[in-house]
Design a protein around this motif. Structure first.
Motif, PDB file in Angstrom:
ATOM      1  N   TYR A  46       4.931 -15.391   9.717  1.00  0.00           N
ATOM      2  CA  TYR A  46       4.959 -14.530   8.814  1.00  0.00           C
ATOM      3  C   TYR A  46       5.676 -16.183   8.172  1.00  0.00           C
ATOM      4  N   TYR A  47       6.360 -17.166   8.793  1.00  0.00           N
ATOM      5  CA  TYR A  47       7.639 -17.327   7.490  1.00  0.00           C
ATOM      6  C   TYR A  47       6.417 -18.560   6.633  1.00  0.00           C
ATOM      7  N   HIS A  48       5.104 -18.597   6.041  1.00  0.00           N
ATOM      8  CA  HIS A  48       4.446 -18.831   5.386  1.00  0.00           C
ATOM      9  C   HIS A  48       3.332 -17.772   4.393  1.00  0.00           C
ATOM     10  N   LEU A  49       3.826 -16.593   4.807  1.00  0.00           N
ATOM     11  CA  LEU A  49       3.071 -15.636   3.847  1.00  0.00           C
ATOM     12  C   LEU A  49       3.796 -15.790   2.055  1.00  0.00           C
ATOM     13  N   PRO A  50       3.410 -15.591   1.301  1.00  0.00           N
ATOM     14  CA  PRO A  50       4.336 -14.988   0.124  1.00  0.00           C
ATOM     15  C   PRO A  50       5.167 -14.152   0.108  1.00  0.00           C
ATOM     16  N   GLN A  51       6.223 -14.818   0.105  1.00  0.00           N
ATOM     17  CA  GLN A  51       7.488 -13.352  -0.064  1.00  0.00           C
ATOM     18  C   GLN A  51       7.793 -13.134  -0.784  1.00  0.00           C
ATOM     19  N   GLY A  52       8.490 -11.952  -1.211  1.00  0.00           N
ATOM     20  CA  GLY A  52       9.731 -11.495  -1.982  1.00  0.00           C
ATOM     21  C   GLY A  52       8.173 -10.371  -3.064  1.00  0.00           C
ATOM     22  N   PRO A  53       8.501  -9.101  -4.271  1.00  0.00           N
ATOM     23  CA  PRO A  53       7.911  -8.527  -4.889  1.00  0.00           C
ATOM     24  C   PRO A  53       6.249  -9.099  -5.611  1.00  0.00           C
ATOM     25  N   GLU A  54       6.839 -10.385  -5.333  1.00  0.00           N
ATOM     26  CA  GLU A  54       5.670 -10.686  -6.688  1.00  0.00           C
ATOM     27  C   GLU A  54       4.436 -11.220  -5.878  1.00  0.00           C
ATOM     28  N   GLY A  55       5.191 -11.746  -3.815  1.00  0.00           N
ATOM     29  CA  GLY A  55       4.210 -12.065  -3.148  1.00  0.00           C
ATOM     30  C   GLY A  55       3.386 -10.997  -2.330  1.00  0.00           C
ATOM     31  N   ARG A  56       3.645  -9.680  -2.924  1.00  0.00           N
ATOM     32  CA  ARG A  56       3.035  -8.376  -2.312  1.00  0.00           C
ATOM     33  C   ARG A  56       1.786  -7.749  -2.399  1.00  0.00           C
ATOM     34  N   SER A  57       0.447  -8.582  -3.616  1.00  0.00           N
ATOM     35  CA  SER A  57      -0.025  -7.726  -3.439  1.00  0.00           C
ATOM     36  C   SER A  57      -1.010  -9.210  -2.840  1.00  0.00           C
ATOM     37  N   TRP A  58      -0.464 -10.356  -2.146  1.00  0.00           N
ATOM     38  CA  TRP A  58      -1.360 -11.440  -1.303  1.00  0.00           C
ATOM     39  C   TRP A  58      -0.992 -10.892  -0.010  1.00  0.00           C
ATOM     40  N   ARG A  59       0.147 -11.420   0.088  1.00  0.00           N
ATOM     41  CA  ARG A  59       0.195 -10.227   1.469  1.00  0.00           C
ATOM     42  C   ARG A  59      -0.859  -9.090   1.880  1.00  0.00           C
ATOM     43  N   ILE A  60      -1.338  -8.397   1.046  1.00  0.00           N
ATOM     44  CA  ILE A  60      -1.803  -6.471   1.369  1.00  0.00           C
ATOM     45  C   ILE A  60      -3.357  -7.918   1.172  1.00  0.00           C
ATOM     46  N   LEU A  61      -4.269  -8.275   0.279  1.00  0.00           N
ATOM     47  CA  LEU A  61      -4.816  -9.231   0.194  1.00  0.00           C
ATOM     48  C   LEU A  61      -5.271 -10.139   1.526  1.00  0.00           C
ATOM     49  N   LEU A  62      -4.526 -11.238   1.745  1.00  0.00           N
ATOM     50  CA  LEU A  62      -4.978 -11.554   3.507  1.00  0.00           C
ATOM     51  C   LEU A  62      -5.022 -11.092   4.487  1.00  0.00           C
ATOM     52  N   ASN A  63      -4.031  -9.523   4.550  1.00  0.00           N
ATOM     53  CA  ASN A  63      -4.029  -8.643   5.882  1.00  0.00           C
ATOM     54  C   ASN A  63      -5.436  -8.122   5.806  1.00  0.00           C
ATOM     55  N   GLU A  64      -5.870  -7.243   4.651  1.00  0.00           N
ATOM     56  CA  GLU A  64      -6.485  -6.998   4.282  1.00  0.00           C
ATOM     57  C   GLU A  64      -8.376  -7.681   5.728  1.00  0.00           C
ATOM     58  N   ALA A  65      -7.894  -9.393   4.707  1.00  0.00           N
ATOM     59  CA  ALA A  65      -8.914  -9.980   5.415  1.00  0.00           C
ATOM     60  C   ALA A  65      -8.924  -9.637   6.517  1.00  0.00           C
ATOM     61  N   GLN A  66      -7.947 -10.727   6.813  1.00  0.00           N
ATOM     62  CA  GLN A  66      -7.470 -10.924   8.463  1.00  0.00           C
ATOM     63  C   GLN A  66      -8.338  -9.237   9.787  1.00  0.00           C
ATOM     64  N   VAL A  67      -7.435  -8.160   8.799  1.00  0.00           N
ATOM     65  CA  VAL A  67      -8.870  -6.863   9.166  1.00  0.00           C
ATOM     66  C   VAL A  67      -9.826  -7.479   9.457  1.00  0.00           C
TER      67      VAL A  67
END
Length: 310
Positions: free
Chosen positions: A160-181
Motif C-alpha cells: 500500500y505504501y508504494h502504490l501511486p497516491q492521490g487522484p493522479e495515481g488512481r488509473s495506475w492503482r486500477i491497472l495494477l489491481n486488474e493485473a494482479q487479479v
C-alpha cells in the motif's frame, strides 16, 4: 542527478561487497580489512551505489536503460520496468517478497503475460516480455509516470505504501489491481504452487523515463552480472564482462567488481582466492553496501602487527 563516486575507486579496483555486518568475524575477507586503511563512508544500498558510480541527468530511467540493453529498441520512447513479482497477503495488507527473480522460462513468461496484453493495450501502453524475469511497458509519448519505488526500497514492505497516491495515481492503482487479479487466476500459478514455487501474482512497475542523453563513469571496466549495472556501463561505453574467476583475477585498477548481490558464504568459498591474489598485486577498495569503505594496498600485507580489527 547522480553524483560520481568520490575516493580512490578509479586508482584502485573497486570491490562492491554486501553489507559489512553479514561477514562473520572469521570470514576470510576480514584478513584484508585488518590491514587496510579506513576511508570516509560511501553510499548505502544498491540504488545509491549505482548513482554514486555513474553520472547521468535526472532520475534513473531503469526501464529504458534495461530495454535498450536487452532489445536495443528503447529509442526516444518512455519505458517502465514491469518485473514479474510475488506479493504475499497478510493480516494488514500485502508485502512484496520477490521481484525479477521468479525462475521463469521464456515460454512461461510469455504465457503469463498473454492475458495481460489487452489490459495494457486498452490503457494505451504496450507490455513486452524482454526476458523471462524482466518485462517492460512502453508508454505513449509525453506520459508522466509516478515516482515508483525501486524493488530494493519495497521488498518486505506493505504494498500500500508504494502504490501511486492521490487522484493522479488512481488509473495506475486500477491497472495494477486488474493485473494482479489476472495473474492470481492464471492456471500457471496453480502449477507453480504444486511444484513448491511462489506464485507470480504481481507486476512491479518502476524506473520510468527515457534514455539519458549521456552516462559517464570513472571506471575503465565493469565486472558483474547485474542487468541495470550492465545497462549503465553500456551507455557509458565501459566494457562490462561477466563475473567469472578468470575476469575477476585479471582485473586491473580502474575496474569495478560487483559482488554485492552474493551470499557471503559464496564469496568465501568461490571468490576469495581471486580477491586475495588481486590484493597482493593491486590497490583494492573494499566498498560495502552498508557504506563502510577501506583501501588495501599491496604492501599492506606486510602489516603483520595488525592481528585484530574490523
Amino acid at each position: 542527478m547522480s553524483t560520481r563516486m568520490s575516493g580512490q575507486a578509479h586508482h584502485a579496483i573497486d570491490l562492491w561487497l554486501p553489507d559489512l555486518g553479514r561477514f562473520a568475524p572469521d570470514h576470510p575477507l576480514r584478513s584484508l580489512l585488518r590491514k587496510a586503511d579506513p576511508l570516509t563512508a560511501g553510499p548505502r544500498g544498491y540504488m545509491d551505489g549505482l548513482a554514486a558510480r555513474f553520472e547521468w541527468h535526472g532520475s534513473l530511467p531503469a526501464g529504458a536503460l534495461t530495454r535498450e540493453l536487452i532489445a536495443g529498441d528503447a529509442g526516444e520512447g518512455t519505458w517502465l520496468c514491469a518485473d514479474p513479482s510475488w506479493v504475499q497477503p497478510d493480516l494488514n495488507g500485502a508485502r512484496l517478497l520477490a521481484c525479477g527473480q521468479m525462475q521463469l522460462s521464456m515460454d512461461e513468461a510469455v504465457a503469463l503475460a498473454e492475458p495481460l496484453l489487452p489490459l495494457f493495450t486498452e490503457a494505451g501502453m504496450t507490455l513486452w516480455v524482454s526476458s523471462p524475469d524482466h518485462w517492460h511497458v512502453r508508454l505513449p509519448p509525453n506520459t508522466a509516470t509516478p515516482d515508483f519505488a525501486a524493488p530494493e526500497q519495497a521488498l518486505g514492505e506493505d504494498l500500500y505504501y508504494h502504490l501511486p497516491q492521490g487522484p493522479e495515481g488512481r488509473s495506475w492503482r486500477i491497472l495494477l489491481n486488474e493485473a494482479q487479479v489476472i495473474l492470481h487466476q492464471h492456471p500457471f500459478n496453480a502449477e507453480r504452487r504444486q511444484r513448491g514455487l511462489p506464485p507470480v501474482n504481481h507486476l512491479w512497475l518502476w524506473g520510468g523515463g527515457v534514455l539519458p542523453g549521456a552516462v559517464h563513469a570513472a571506471y575503465r571496466q565493469v565486472i558483474g552480472d547485474d542487468l541495470l549495472l550492465a545497462a549503465l556501463a553500456s551507455q557509458a561505453r565501459v566494457d562490462c564482462l561477466p563475473r567469472t574467476e578468470l575476469t575477476v583475477s585479471a582485473a586491473l585498477p580502474g575496474a569495478l567488481i560487483d559482488l554485492q548481490d552474493l551470499p557471503v558464504d559464496d564469496i568465501a568459498a568461490r571468490w576469495m582466492p581471486s580477491l586475495l591474489s588481486l590484493a597482493r598485486q593491486h590497490p583494492v577498495q573494499l566498498s560495502f553496501a552498508s557504506g563502510e569503505r577501506w583501501l588495501h594496498r599491496s604492501w599492506h600485507r606486510l602489516r603483520f602487527w595488525r592481528g585484530s580489527g574490523p
